[in-house]
Design an enzyme around this catalytic site. Structure first.
Site, short mmCIF file in Angstrom:
data_model
loop_
_atom_site.label_atom_id
_atom_site.label_comp_id
_atom_site.label_asym_id
_atom_site.label_seq_id
_atom_site.Cartn_x
_atom_site.Cartn_y
_atom_site.Cartn_z
N LYS A 67 -69.13 29.99 53.61
CA LYS A 67 -69.28 28.66 54.21
C LYS A 67 -68.43 28.64 55.46
O LYS A 67 -67.26 29.00 55.44
CB LYS A 67 -68.82 27.55 53.27
CG LYS A 67 -68.95 26.17 53.92
CD LYS A 67 -68.79 25.03 52.95
CE LYS A 67 -67.34 24.69 52.72
NZ LYS A 67 -67.18 23.44 51.95
N HIS A 137 -64.43 9.22 51.93
CA HIS A 137 -65.81 9.72 51.84
C HIS A 137 -66.11 10.39 50.49
O HIS A 137 -67.15 10.16 49.87
CB HIS A 137 -66.03 10.72 52.99
CG HIS A 137 -67.36 11.39 52.97
ND1 HIS A 137 -68.53 10.71 53.25
CD2 HIS A 137 -67.71 12.66 52.67
CE1 HIS A 137 -69.54 11.55 53.14
NE2 HIS A 137 -69.08 12.74 52.79
N MET A 219 -57.82 16.51 43.42
CA MET A 219 -58.85 17.16 44.22
C MET A 219 -58.56 17.14 45.72
O MET A 219 -59.23 17.82 46.49
CB MET A 219 -60.19 16.47 43.98
CG MET A 219 -60.61 16.38 42.53
SD MET A 219 -60.65 17.99 41.70
CE MET A 219 -61.92 18.83 42.63
N GLY A 220 -57.57 16.36 46.16
CA GLY A 220 -57.37 16.19 47.60
C GLY A 220 -56.58 17.32 48.26
O GLY A 220 -56.75 17.59 49.45
N THR A 221 -55.71 17.96 47.50
CA THR A 221 -54.80 18.95 48.10
C THR A 221 -55.48 20.30 48.22
O THR A 221 -55.68 21.00 47.22
CB THR A 221 -53.51 19.04 47.27
OG1 THR A 221 -52.87 17.76 47.32
CG2 THR A 221 -52.56 20.08 47.82
P1 NAD Z 1 -61.37 10.65 54.05
O1 NAD Z 1 -60.70 10.85 55.37
O2 NAD Z 1 -62.70 10.03 54.01
O3 NAD Z 1 -60.40 9.76 53.12
C1 NAD Z 1 -59.02 10.03 53.05
C2 NAD Z 1 -58.40 9.29 51.87
O4 NAD Z 1 -57.00 9.58 51.85
C3 NAD Z 1 -58.53 7.77 51.97
O5 NAD Z 1 -58.59 7.25 50.67
C4 NAD Z 1 -57.22 7.39 52.66
O6 NAD Z 1 -56.86 6.04 52.42
C5 NAD Z 1 -56.28 8.35 51.96
N1 NAD Z 1 -55.05 8.58 52.73
C6 NAD Z 1 -54.94 8.83 54.06
N2 NAD Z 1 -53.64 8.98 54.39
C7 NAD Z 1 -52.93 8.84 53.24
C8 NAD Z 1 -51.55 8.89 52.93
N3 NAD Z 1 -50.63 9.12 53.87
N4 NAD Z 1 -51.17 8.70 51.64
C9 NAD Z 1 -52.10 8.48 50.68
N5 NAD Z 1 -53.42 8.42 50.91
C10 NAD Z 1 -53.82 8.59 52.19
O7 NAD Z 1 -61.34 12.05 53.34
P2 NAD Z 1 -62.33 12.63 52.21
O8 NAD Z 1 -63.47 13.31 52.86
O9 NAD Z 1 -62.59 11.58 51.18
O10 NAD Z 1 -61.40 13.81 51.61
C11 NAD Z 1 -60.23 13.46 50.86
C12 NAD Z 1 -59.40 14.71 50.67
O11 NAD Z 1 -60.11 15.66 49.90
C13 NAD Z 1 -59.02 15.45 51.97
O12 NAD Z 1 -57.66 15.84 51.88
C14 NAD Z 1 -59.92 16.66 51.97
O13 NAD Z 1 -59.35 17.75 52.69
C15 NAD Z 1 -59.99 16.94 50.48
N6 NAD Z 1 -61.12 17.77 50.05
C16 NAD Z 1 -60.90 18.64 49.05
C17 NAD Z 1 -61.93 19.44 48.59
C18 NAD Z 1 -61.69 20.39 47.46
O14 NAD Z 1 -62.56 21.21 47.17
N7 NAD Z 1 -60.58 20.32 46.77
C19 NAD Z 1 -63.20 19.33 49.18
C20 NAD Z 1 -63.42 18.39 50.18
C21 NAD Z 1 -62.36 17.60 50.61
#
Ligand code: NAD
Length: 320
Positions: A67, A137, A219-221
């Site tokens: 990817k 998102h 899942m975010g990190t």
């Molecule tokens: P997004 O930009 O649409 O949303 C970001 C989210 O994080 C929002 O809820 C926002 O309010 C919150 N946020 C922003 N700054 C913050 C802070 N300082 N403290 C706490 N919360 C905060 O992003 P997304 O597309 O929903 O992706 C969210 C996360 O998931 C990203 O970090 C992205 O890299 C990660 N991600 C992980 C995978 C995986 O496979 N693990 C895949 C895709 C995305």
């Protein structure tokens, strides 16, 4: 060579198909049949973009490829998604390109499928309250996939930017579930399953906020420095992941490892899927899935999309 454009993906692949593909590839990884190659991610010095590759080979499913994509912060002003990705697949016998598949929606589906796989294999079967930390998102895809795994009766949510919580409320309502915005203390006290999906660089949830028996899918990190839960919560929980090498370097466990945690305490979820690890050992145990996102997930759902596109007659065929 087959081309499946981004615009066709939504009509082709369901959360259920994504779940099956991701569960199968996690199992293949733990059997040693599939492996990820090192991830490349670079600031390219143009358009403030971060660009990179996630790649691997699944010998069981014969998915070979990568990817390619990243983050273009100026895209929103152009009416485009900031995250952009495309999956390229290759014939494992000849090395010839076999497919190019739009990867944006697939990324959301495969990420949601990963936490859903963890909920299926690690959460308490009687889980009733789903907690969502994050309202960006990815969050709605996460919620949609999660509710298929347990008989959730309610969704509760917290977000750093509270004005975004309406997104979670609307999705819960579409799924026929009541929604309540809560504090983090209320989140920990009520939720049986918590999904964290934020771009935070500081711990949001702390060890003493979580009740016994909770399952967390973090899942975010997915990058060095990001963090959603404190290292003490990682220490308190029994930790599972998609891939240990990523968990300890770019995943949620990176901070606990720096604080002295032994990586041998972390188990690949594929072991649980394959029956080589029992998973949750008691109703009071706290389990945590560190979902870092591996290239093999992308190859798995892209391969599925190619098959479905061919069956639906929407695959574009070009000569190599
Ligand atoms: P997004 O930009 O649409 O949303 C970001 C989210 O994080 C929002 O809820 C926002 O309010 C919150 N946020 C922003 N700054 C913050 C802070 N300082 N403290 C706490 N919360 C905060 O992003 P997304 O597309 O929903 O992706 C969210 C996360 O998931 C990203 O970090 C992205 O890299 C990660 N991600 C992980 C995978 C995986 O496979 N693990 C895949 C895709 C995305």
């Amino acid at each position: 060579m087959i081309i499946v454009p981004e615009k066709e993906i939504a009509a082709l692949i369901t959360p259920e198909a994504s779940f099956e593909a991701v569960e199968a590839v996690f199992a293949a990884m733990s059997r040693g049949d599939a492996y990820n190659f090192p991830v490349i991610r670079e600031a390219i010095g143009h358009a403030d973009a971060l660009y990179g590759f996630k790649s691997g080979f699944d010998r069981a499913g014969l998915a070979l490829g990568l990817k390619s994509g990243g983050y273009w912060p100026g895209n929103a002003d152009k009416g485009l998604t900031n995250h952009q990705s495309t999956v390229f697949l290759f014939d494992a016998d000849t090395g010839q390109p076999s497919a190019m598949v739009g990867g944006n929606l697939l990324t959301a589906l495969r990420t949601a499928a990963a936490s859903a796989v963890s909920i299926k294999h690690l959460s308490r079967p009687d889980s009733k309250v789903l907690g969502m930390v994050g309202a960006g998102h990815q969050s709605v895809f996460q919620m949609r996939a999660a509710v298929q795994q347990r008989g959730f009766e309610k969704v509760i949510g917290w977000n750093y930017h509270p004005e975004m919580l309406s997104r979670l409320e609307e999705e819960a309502s579409a799924l026929g579930l009541p929604f309540e915005a809560v504090t983090l203390d209320e989140m920990g006290a009520q939720a049986d399953v918590i999904i964290t999906i934020t771009s935070s660089f500081d711990a949001i949830l702390k060890a003493d906020q979580i009740k016994d028996g909770t399952h967390l899918a973090c899942m975010g990190t997915d990058t060095k420095g990001k963090q959603e839960v404190d290292a003490a919560l990682i220490e308190r929980a029994t930790v599972f992941t998609d891939e240990i090498a990523q968990s300890t370097t770019i995943g949620e466990a990176q901070h606990a490892v720096i604080a002295g945690m032994n990586p041998a305490q972390i188990t690949e979820i594929g072991k649980v899927i394959n029956g080589d690890h029992k998973g949750r050992s008691s109703a009071s145990e706290v389990t945590l899935f560190d979902g870092t996102g591996v290239g093999l997930q992308d190859l798995a759902v892209a391969s599925k999309a190619v098959t479905l596109a061919q069956e639906a007659g929407v695959a574009i065929e070009v000569a190599v």
